[in-house]
Design a protein around this motif. Structure first.
Motif, PDB file in Angstrom:
ATOM      1  N   GLY A   1       0.781  -1.228   0.000  1.00  0.00           N
ATOM      2  CA  GLY A   1       0.000   0.000   0.000  1.00  0.00           C
ATOM      3  C   GLY A   1       0.811   1.275   0.000  1.00  0.00           C
ATOM      4  O   GLY A   1       0.408   2.277   0.611  1.00  0.00           O
ATOM      5  N   GLU A   2       1.953   1.275  -0.690  1.00  0.00           N
ATOM      6  CA  GLU A   2       2.791   2.464  -0.807  1.00  0.00           C
ATOM      7  C   GLU A   2       3.355   2.535  -2.222  1.00  0.00           C
ATOM      8  O   GLU A   2       3.348   1.534  -2.945  1.00  0.00           O
ATOM      9  N   PRO A   3       3.862   3.692  -2.655  1.00  0.00           N
ATOM     10  CA  PRO A   3       4.327   3.827  -4.042  1.00  0.00           C
ATOM     11  C   PRO A   3       5.493   2.887  -4.369  1.00  0.00           C
ATOM     12  O   PRO A   3       6.433   2.754  -3.577  1.00  0.00           O
ATOM     13  N   ALA A   4       5.427   2.273  -5.530  1.00  0.00           N
ATOM     14  CA  ALA A   4       6.529   1.413  -5.986  1.00  0.00           C
ATOM     15  C   ALA A   4       7.683   2.252  -6.515  1.00  0.00           C
ATOM     16  O   ALA A   4       8.836   1.825  -6.482  1.00  0.00           O
ATOM     17  N   THR A   5       7.376   3.441  -7.016  1.00  0.00           N
ATOM     18  CA  THR A   5       8.400   4.345  -7.539  1.00  0.00           C
ATOM     19  C   THR A   5       8.184   5.742  -6.965  1.00  0.00           C
ATOM     20  O   THR A   5       7.113   6.050  -6.434  1.00  0.00           O
ATOM     21  N   ALA A   6       9.199   6.558  -7.063  1.00  0.00           N
ATOM     22  CA  ALA A   6       9.102   7.914  -6.521  1.00  0.00           C
ATOM     23  C   ALA A   6       9.983   8.855  -7.317  1.00  0.00           C
ATOM     24  O   ALA A   6      10.887   8.439  -8.038  1.00  0.00           O
ATOM     25  N   SER A   7       9.709  10.138  -7.146  1.00  0.00           N
ATOM     26  CA  SER A   7      10.551  11.181  -7.703  1.00  0.00           C
ATOM     27  C   SER A   7      11.027  12.049  -6.555  1.00  0.00           C
ATOM     28  O   SER A   7      10.256  12.392  -5.654  1.00  0.00           O
ATOM     29  N   TYR A   8      12.329  12.371  -6.559  1.00  0.00           N
ATOM     30  CA  TYR A   8      12.898  13.236  -5.527  1.00  0.00           C
ATOM     31  C   TYR A   8      13.449  14.500  -6.168  1.00  0.00           C
ATOM     32  O   TYR A   8      13.952  14.464  -7.293  1.00  0.00           O
ATOM     33  N   ALA A   9      13.345  15.584  -5.428  1.00  0.00           N
ATOM     34  CA  ALA A   9      13.917  16.846  -5.883  1.00  0.00           C
ATOM     35  C   ALA A   9      15.059  17.238  -4.963  1.00  0.00           C
ATOM     36  O   ALA A   9      14.975  17.076  -3.746  1.00  0.00           O
ATOM     37  N   THR A  10      16.137  17.727  -5.556  1.00  0.00           N
ATOM     38  CA  THR A  10      17.221  18.340  -4.800  1.00  0.00           C
ATOM     39  C   THR A  10      16.971  19.842  -4.808  1.00  0.00           C
ATOM     40  O   THR A  10      16.926  20.463  -5.877  1.00  0.00           O
ATOM     41  N   LEU A  11      16.786  20.425  -3.631  1.00  0.00           N
ATOM     42  CA  LEU A  11      16.447  21.839  -3.486  1.00  0.00           C
ATOM     43  C   LEU A  11      17.625  22.611  -2.919  1.00  0.00           C
ATOM     44  O   LEU A  11      18.422  22.072  -2.153  1.00  0.00           O
ATOM     45  N   THR A  12      17.719  23.889  -3.274  1.00  0.00           N
ATOM     46  CA  THR A  12      18.814  24.742  -2.797  1.00  0.00           C
ATOM     47  C   THR A  12      18.266  26.094  -2.364  1.00  0.00           C
ATOM     48  O   THR A  12      17.546  26.749  -3.129  1.00  0.00           O
ATOM     49  N   PHE A  13      18.604  26.495  -1.137  1.00  0.00           N
ATOM     50  CA  PHE A  13      18.265  27.849  -0.696  1.00  0.00           C
ATOM     51  C   PHE A  13      19.239  28.823  -1.322  1.00  0.00           C
ATOM     52  O   PHE A  13      20.463  28.691  -1.191  1.00  0.00           O
ATOM     53  N   ASP A  14      18.713  29.804  -2.008  1.00  0.00           N
ATOM     54  CA  ASP A  14      19.498  30.882  -2.589  1.00  0.00           C
ATOM     55  C   ASP A  14      19.064  32.148  -1.857  1.00  0.00           C
ATOM     56  O   ASP A  14      17.994  32.684  -2.133  1.00  0.00           O
ATOM     57  N   GLY A  15      19.867  32.582  -0.902  1.00  0.00           N
ATOM     58  CA  GLY A  15      19.389  33.605   0.015  1.00  0.00           C
ATOM     59  C   GLY A  15      18.445  32.926   0.994  1.00  0.00           C
ATOM     60  O   GLY A  15      18.782  31.912   1.589  1.00  0.00           O
ATOM     61  N   GLN A  16      17.231  33.452   1.110  1.00  0.00           N
ATOM     62  CA  GLN A  16      16.256  32.883   2.036  1.00  0.00           C
ATOM     63  C   GLN A  16      15.073  32.245   1.329  1.00  0.00           C
ATOM     64  O   GLN A  16      14.011  32.022   1.916  1.00  0.00           O
ATOM     65  N   GLN A  17      15.259  31.952   0.043  1.00  0.00           N
ATOM     66  CA  GLN A  17      14.218  31.302  -0.740  1.00  0.00           C
ATOM     67  C   GLN A  17      14.814  30.140  -1.512  1.00  0.00           C
ATOM     68  O   GLN A  17      15.991  30.173  -1.904  1.00  0.00           O
ATOM     69  N   ILE A  18      14.021  29.111  -1.755  1.00  0.00           N
ATOM     70  CA  ILE A  18      14.470  28.008  -2.586  1.00  0.00           C
ATOM     71  C   ILE A  18      14.486  28.474  -4.039  1.00  0.00           C
ATOM     72  O   ILE A  18      13.507  29.032  -4.540  1.00  0.00           O
ATOM     73  N   ASN A  19      15.626  28.273  -4.687  1.00  0.00           N
ATOM     74  CA  ASN A  19      15.790  28.691  -6.080  1.00  0.00           C
ATOM     75  C   ASN A  19      15.297  27.571  -6.993  1.00  0.00           C
ATOM     76  O   ASN A  19      15.964  26.560  -7.170  1.00  0.00           O
ATOM     77  N   ASP A  20      14.109  27.756  -7.574  1.00  0.00           N
ATOM     78  CA  ASP A  20      13.527  26.717  -8.428  1.00  0.00           C
ATOM     79  C   ASP A  20      14.406  26.413  -9.630  1.00  0.00           C
ATOM     80  O   ASP A  20      14.393  25.297 -10.157  1.00  0.00           O
TER      81      ASP A  20
END
Length: 447
Positions: A166-185
């Protein structure tokens, strides 16, 4: 995918080890100064645009902080629909997983032709596997009402369906970076994980076709929230609440389930077992069939016995503790968030790509924090980081919102003496006190 990258990273780590050994032959001052330049890393509980506010006047300390979170690239249309529900939304963490948990639960009830949790539970895994593909509530509900088996795909569930557990067989992960005080998309990177063949192939019970006009005696389906409106994880509440509200809105716009509008009863888990248990008890009294939550893995562990005893379903959009895969649940626990066995690999990869050599993993002391901490440690060890260059620390999270904040002065001193060049912080909003503690101890936080 991860094996290839880890092999490359392990090679880079080995080269960095040689360089460190060589530099030690000269003046030891540059090495000491370098050891105090610490890069910060985070996880899904603190990699949010709202997180720097937890540091108040020292919010700039997060500049350059990197981390991972379960996240698939979200379509602009989905983000726009979320903002229509909450115009002030600044983060989307677990919004897609919450949306999908609600939709899957409703579709399972429609296929079961019942609001009985036991009947709904038997359909949940099947909703995501081996049927007619559909990608939105309206089209999926139309198929389900006609007694058609479906295979739901949507914002968080894109490649494969649920496993037998009952859980996902696959997943997607994002690597996030704070640029200043906001995450830089613009710096966000996505990577896939998991195996599609792990998806369940079991045949669910035959779907029940809804009779014309519906059943006038049918009770409406009631879902209840168990989301972190308050407590350490409250910074993640807005996107999760928006995801749930959007799902209910679109389901009811498409005619609801079982011939009636779906009812949503709000509820707080408080990031606290006591608060969560009280909410569960109220939901049971109010006739809720499916409880969406809890936010934190540790909270779900605490309330699951109560939920199971009441014969209800607990369906979390954000639990990642790998140990929950085999928890005793009588088939009543599900999640749209992937287990941390997958996220641990992604985190180790991010840390090693920066050439880190002396790594401290700080975790909140609960099943989520300590579970992910152990997974990352194992992945780093596999990549060639020796045990004497890894240090594990934990801290007790506050019992409730009125408790004293985390005091990490002792741990910060240990990190400074260890000479770490990377610190991974696994926690929620309260983990900001770890960063403050490092700065107060004179640890130089860099990028």
């Amino acid at each position: 995918m991860f094996v290839t990258r880890r092999s490359r990273v392990a090679t880079l780590a080995a080269c960095a080890t040689i360089l460190l050994a060589t530099s030690a032959c000269g003046d030891d001052k540059p090495e000491e100064a370098s050891a105090q330049q610490v890069r910060l890393y985070g996880t899904d509980g603190n990699m949010l645009n709202s997180y720097p506010a937890e540091l108040k006047d020292r919010a700039s300390l997060v500049d350059g902080m990197k981390g991972t979170t379960p996240l698939t690239p979200l379509p602009d249309d989905f983000k726009s629909r979320l903002r229509a529900v909450n115009p002030g939304l600044t983060d989307y963490l677990y919004s897609a997983e919450t949306y999908d948990a609600v939709v899957i639960a409703v579709l399972a009830a429609q296929l079961a032709g019942s609001t009985n949790p036991a009947d709904i539970a038997k359909q949940i895994v099947g909703v995501t596997n081996d049927g007619q593909r559909c990608e939105d509530p309206a089209s999926c509900l139309a198929l389900a009402r006609n007694g058609q088996d479906i295979e739901y795909r949507s914002v968080s569930l894109t490649r494969a369906g649920f496993t037998d557990k009952g859980e996902p067989a696959t997943a997607s992960y994002a690597t996030l970076t704070f640029d200043g005080q906001q995450i830089n998309d613009g710096k966000t990177e996505f990577v896939g994980a998991g195996i599609e063949s792990a998806a369940s192939t079991k045949t669910p019970p035959k779907p029940k076709k809804q009779r014309a006009g519906g059943d006038p005696d049918q009770e409406p389906l009631v879902l209840g929230g168990l989301l972190p409106k308050t407590g350490d994880l409250a910074i993640a509440y807005p996107p999760m609440a928006a995801g749930a509200a959007l799902a209910i809105k679109e389901i009811n716009a498409a005619g609801g389930a079982l011939g009636k509008p779906v009812t949503w009863k709000d509820g707080d888990d408080g990031t606290s077992p006591a608060v969560a248990k009280a909410t569960v008890a109220k939901h049971v009294t109010d006739g809720v069939s499916v409880i969406i939550g809890a936010g934190g893995s540790g909270i779900s562990r605490e309330v699951l016995p109560d939920v199971v005893q009441a014969g209800k379903i607990l369906f979390s959009p954000s639990n990642t503790d790998s140990g929950l895969t085999d928890v005793e649940d009588k088939g009543l626990y599900f999640r749209t968030a992937p287990p941390d066995s997958l996220q641990g690999r992604a985190l180790a990869d991010v840390i090693l790509r920066d050439g880190s050599q002396k790594i401290v993993i700080v975790a909140r002391k609960d099943s989520y924090g300590e579970g992910l901490q152990a997974t990352v440690r194992d992945e780093l060890a596999k990549a060639g980081i020796p045990a004497d260059r890894l240090k594990l620390l934990t801290y007790e999270p506050p019992a409730d919102a009125k408790a004293a904040p985390v005091d990490f002065s002792g741990g910060a001193k240990e990190i400074k003496e260890f000479g770490a060049d990377a610190v991974l912080i696994i926690g929620f909003g309260e983990s900001a006190q770890v960063i403050r503690g490092l700065a107060d101890a004179g640890v130089q936080i860099g990028q």
